[in-house]
Structures are given as structure tokens and as C-alpha cells.
Write a protein that holds these residues in place. Structure first.
Motif, mmCIF file in Angstrom:
data_model
loop_
_atom_site.group_PDB
_atom_site.id
_atom_site.type_symbol
_atom_site.label_atom_id
_atom_site.label_comp_id
_atom_site.label_asym_id
_atom_site.label_seq_id
_atom_site.Cartn_x
_atom_site.Cartn_y
_atom_site.Cartn_z
ATOM 1 N N LEU A 98 0.822 -1.207 0.000
ATOM 2 C CA LEU A 98 0.000 0.000 0.000
ATOM 3 C C LEU A 98 0.859 1.261 0.000
ATOM 4 O O LEU A 98 0.345 2.371 0.142
ATOM 5 N N SER A 99 2.170 1.070 -0.146
ATOM 6 C CA SER A 99 3.105 2.195 -0.123
ATOM 7 C C SER A 99 4.285 1.901 -1.038
ATOM 8 O O SER A 99 4.662 0.750 -1.245
ATOM 9 N N LYS A 100 4.872 2.962 -1.545
ATOM 10 C CA LYS A 100 6.116 2.827 -2.299
ATOM 11 C C LYS A 100 7.258 2.543 -1.328
ATOM 12 O O LYS A 100 7.224 2.968 -0.168
ATOM 13 N N ILE A 101 8.259 1.836 -1.807
ATOM 14 C CA ILE A 101 9.468 1.621 -1.018
ATOM 15 C C ILE A 101 10.142 2.970 -0.776
ATOM 16 O O ILE A 101 10.213 3.814 -1.674
ATOM 17 N N VAL A 102 10.594 3.188 0.456
ATOM 18 C CA VAL A 102 11.276 4.436 0.810
ATOM 19 C C VAL A 102 12.787 4.186 0.785
ATOM 20 O O VAL A 102 13.289 3.338 1.511
ATOM 21 N N GLU A 103 13.478 4.919 -0.053
ATOM 22 C CA GLU A 103 14.935 4.769 -0.155
ATOM 23 C C GLU A 103 15.637 5.870 0.629
ATOM 24 O O GLU A 103 15.347 7.050 0.453
ATOM 25 N N ILE A 104 16.560 5.448 1.508
ATOM 26 C CA ILE A 104 17.330 6.390 2.318
ATOM 27 C C ILE A 104 18.785 5.947 2.312
ATOM 28 O O ILE A 104 19.101 4.821 2.714
ATOM 29 N N ASN A 105 19.646 6.813 1.831
ATOM 30 C CA ASN A 105 21.085 6.524 1.773
ATOM 31 C C ASN A 105 21.384 5.183 1.091
ATOM 32 O O ASN A 105 22.248 4.426 1.535
ATOM 33 N N GLY A 106 20.639 4.894 0.027
ATOM 34 C CA GLY A 106 20.871 3.673 -0.738
ATOM 35 C C GLY A 106 20.213 2.427 -0.176
ATOM 36 O O GLY A 106 20.275 1.354 -0.788
ATOM 37 N N ASN A 107 19.567 2.556 0.987
ATOM 38 C CA ASN A 107 18.861 1.424 1.594
ATOM 39 C C ASN A 107 17.360 1.541 1.342
ATOM 40 O O ASN A 107 16.824 2.643 1.238
ATOM 41 N N LYS A 108 16.695 0.395 1.288
ATOM 42 C CA LYS A 108 15.261 0.369 0.999
ATOM 43 C C LYS A 108 14.477 -0.079 2.232
ATOM 44 O O LYS A 108 14.793 -1.113 2.818
ATOM 45 N N TYR A 109 13.470 0.723 2.574
ATOM 46 C CA TYR A 109 12.735 0.476 3.813
ATOM 47 C C TYR A 109 11.221 0.472 3.602
ATOM 48 O O TYR A 109 10.690 1.123 2.702
ATOM 49 N N LEU A 110 10.540 -0.252 4.508
ATOM 50 C CA LEU A 110 9.086 -0.192 4.641
ATOM 51 C C LEU A 110 8.729 -0.325 6.121
ATOM 52 O O LEU A 110 9.611 -0.303 6.988
ATOM 53 N N ASP A 111 7.468 -0.475 6.368
ATOM 54 C CA ASP A 111 6.862 -0.524 7.707
ATOM 55 C C ASP A 111 7.689 -1.301 8.738
ATOM 56 O O ASP A 111 8.010 -2.468 8.550
ATOM 57 N N GLY A 112 7.995 -0.634 9.849
ATOM 58 C CA GLY A 112 8.758 -1.278 10.915
ATOM 59 C C GLY A 112 8.040 -2.445 11.555
ATOM 60 O O GLY A 112 8.670 -3.324 12.157
ATOM 61 N N GLY A 113 6.711 -2.478 11.411
ATOM 62 C CA GLY A 113 5.925 -3.546 12.015
ATOM 63 C C GLY A 113 6.180 -4.918 11.422
ATOM 64 O O GLY A 113 5.851 -5.929 12.042
ATOM 65 N N ILE A 114 6.767 -4.963 10.245
ATOM 66 C CA ILE A 114 7.072 -6.264 9.634
ATOM 67 C C ILE A 114 8.153 -6.983 10.437
ATOM 68 O O ILE A 114 8.066 -8.184 10.698
ATOM 69 N N ALA A 115 9.185 -6.266 10.837
ATOM 70 C CA ALA A 115 10.310 -6.893 11.535
ATOM 71 C C ALA A 115 10.222 -6.783 13.050
ATOM 72 O O ALA A 115 10.789 -7.613 13.762
ATOM 73 N N ASP A 116 9.506 -5.776 13.565
ATOM 74 C CA ASP A 116 9.418 -5.614 15.021
ATOM 75 C C ASP A 116 8.202 -4.772 15.388
ATOM 76 O O ASP A 116 8.286 -3.552 15.537
#
Length: 286
Positions: free
Chosen positions: A151-169
Motif C-alpha cells: 500500500l506504499s512505495k518503497i522508501v529509499e534512504i542513503n541507498g537502503n530500501k525500507y518499509l513498515d517497521g511492524g514487519i520486523a518488530d
């Protein structure tokens, strides 16, 4: 870091999209009763609503969600179709914070309370906990923390790709313990009996096939979530942590458009925090 935090208090905030307005109610009680915490680790909505504790803006999260929830340029499927994000970036992280219901950037920046937002790294599948020191400079981490997969685009920060923190913790208790905080207050957005069930995997598999470690995390999320819940119950029983959780369930959607339901969810959080205030003070004084 462990030694320097042993006499300090950390507030751990679960996510849950609009269910997280429960947390806003809890936070407002902490602010009104001058309950100080030294750090906050927030996941997803826990991060997005939790910032208002640091900026000391009581009732802000309730106010703007009730006022703007019906606007198609705030959040919803119109935003998803037109921008690729169910939570509209321009509205949420520009118009809202700068014009419509201004965020107190200076109070946040000068606060002694440290603030961490949980994000999930797509390539490693691991949670990361960047410290948000300056809202404008670190805004993309906040946005990533609440960016729901599919439901969201991948967020790129300093070459890293992130999404919702709830997936991992989803509930970052272990991170607070790892950082050595001696007192930990956990705010969940699910009642004590809730356990997550195995969900649909195919949509994620199709969309994120380039990120096998992220997919593995999604696949096992329900197991990891339920393990964390059991750990929270045990730690609470042993008196090691203090937990505030919903005592009643409001049927509220992830992108709730009914101001009355948003108000009801907030009031549950507010009342639960008020009812636990004396016990909380005793825990913090131990």
C-alpha cells in the motif's frame, strides 16, 4: 549505552495504523500528568503518533485525524491510486505539519527525550531503529516506519530500501531491553487475548520477490508477533515492565473515515491510562 540507561525510562509503542490512535490517548495522559520518559521507540503508527509526546502537543493526533480523516488527499485509496502511497506524502509530511496543524519542530529538536522509529530493511529483512533528532532531516525514516507493504512505495534512504517497521518488530520491547533501559512502559494496541494468525502471503510474494529476506520476515511475522506478546505478558507478571493495553475493542479500520470511531478509540486509550496511572507511578518509583 546499557549502563547509562539503567536508571532511565523507555516508552515502547506498538503500531496498528488508525488503531494507534489508542496510543495517542495514552500519550496525552502522560503529558498531562507530567510522566517523563527518557526515550521512545515507536513502530509505524506508534512512531507517527508518538512524536507528539516529544513535541509536547497534547491532543494534536486526535485533532488532525478527526478533522481531516475524510479528505481524500490525506489517506485512502484515492491517494494510493494517484501517488502510490495510501498515506499521502505531500499532505502528511508537508501540508499537515507545516500549515494545517503545525508540528512544533523546535520543541521536538530541543527535547531531552530520545526518539527512535522502527523501520524494516527490505534487503536484510531486519529491523533498524534510527534516532529521529530533527523532524525535517529525518522525516523519511518516520515515513518509512508507517509505509505499509503493498500500500506504499518503497522508501529509499542513503541507498537502503525500507518499509513498515511492524514487519520486523511490531512491539520493540527487546530493543528497549537491549539498550539497557531499567524501566520500560509498553503500550500495545491489541487486547491481552489477541494473537496474530497466519495471513495471506501471495500478494507480498508477487510484489517483493526481489527481496527474499523481507518475504521470509513477512511469512513468519505472526509467529514472531505472538512470541513477543507472550514475552510481554511474562515480563509484566514478573514486574520488569509496565503495560498499558486496550480494555475494550473499538471496531476501527486501518484508514478509518468516521471521526466518532477515532474519538472512541482515543477515549479507550485515555481512560486506560488514567486508570493505570497510580500503578504506573508506583512502578516508576520502585
Amino acid at each position: 549505552m546499557k549502563n547509562e540507561n539503567k536508571n532511565k525510562v523507555c516508552l515502547v509503542l506498538e503500531g496498528g495504523a488508525m488503531r494507534g490512535i489508542y496510543t495517542a490517548g495514552v500519550i496525552d495522559v502522560l503529558l498531562k500528568k507530567n510522566i517523563h520518559v527518557d526515550a521512545i521507540i515507536g513502530t509505524s503508527a506508534g512512531a507517527l503518533f508518538g512524536i507528539n509526546y516529544v513535541s509536547k502537543q497534547k491532543e494534536r493526533a486526535l485533532r488532525y485525524n478527526k478533522h481531516y480523516c475524510k479528505r481524500k488527499d490525506y489517506m485512502g485509496f484515492y491517494s494510493l491510486l494517484t501517488t502510490g502511497n495510501i498515506m499521502n506524502k505531500e499532505f502528511c509530511f508537508d501540508k499537515l505539519v507545516n500549515e494545517l496543524d503545525p508540528f512544533d519542530f523546535e520543541t521536538f529538536k530541543n527535547s531531552k527525550t530520545k526518539f527512535y522509529a522502527t523501520v524494516t530493511n527490505l534487503e536484510t529483512g531486519e529491523a533498524e531503529y534510527p534516532e529521529i533528532k530533527d523532524f525535517n532531516q529525518d522525516m523519511e525514516y518516520l515515513r518509512a516506519s508507517g509505509s505499509m507493504p503493498c500500500l506504499s512505495k518503497i522508501v529509499e534512504i542513503n541507498g537502503n530500501k525500507y518499509l513498515d517497521g511492524g514487519i520486523a518488530d511490531s512491539i520493540p520491547l527487546r530493543k528497549a531491553k537491549e539498550m539497557g533501559y531499567g524501566k520500560i512502559i509498553v503500550v500495545t494496541t491489541r487486547p491481552i487475548e489477541y494473537r496474530k494468525e497466519k495471513g495471506m502471503f501471495l500478494p507480498f510474494k508477487l510484489k517483493y520477490k526481489a527481496y527474499p529476506k523481507f518475504l521470509e520476515r513477512i511469512k513468519n511475522r505472526y509467529i514472531e508477533y505472538n512470541e513477543t506478546v507472550e514475552e510481554i505478558i511474562k515480563e509484566e507478571k514478573d514486574g520488569k515492565i509496565f503495560v498499558i493495553r486496550p480494555t475494550q475493542v473499538v471496531k476501527i479500520s486501518k484508514i478509518e473515515k468516521d471521526p466518532a470511531k477515532i474519538e472512541a478509540q482515543y477515549q479507550v486509550g485515555f481512560k486506560d491510562a488514567v486508570n493505570k496511572l497510580d500503578d504506573l507511578k508506583k512502578y516508576l518509583e520502585k
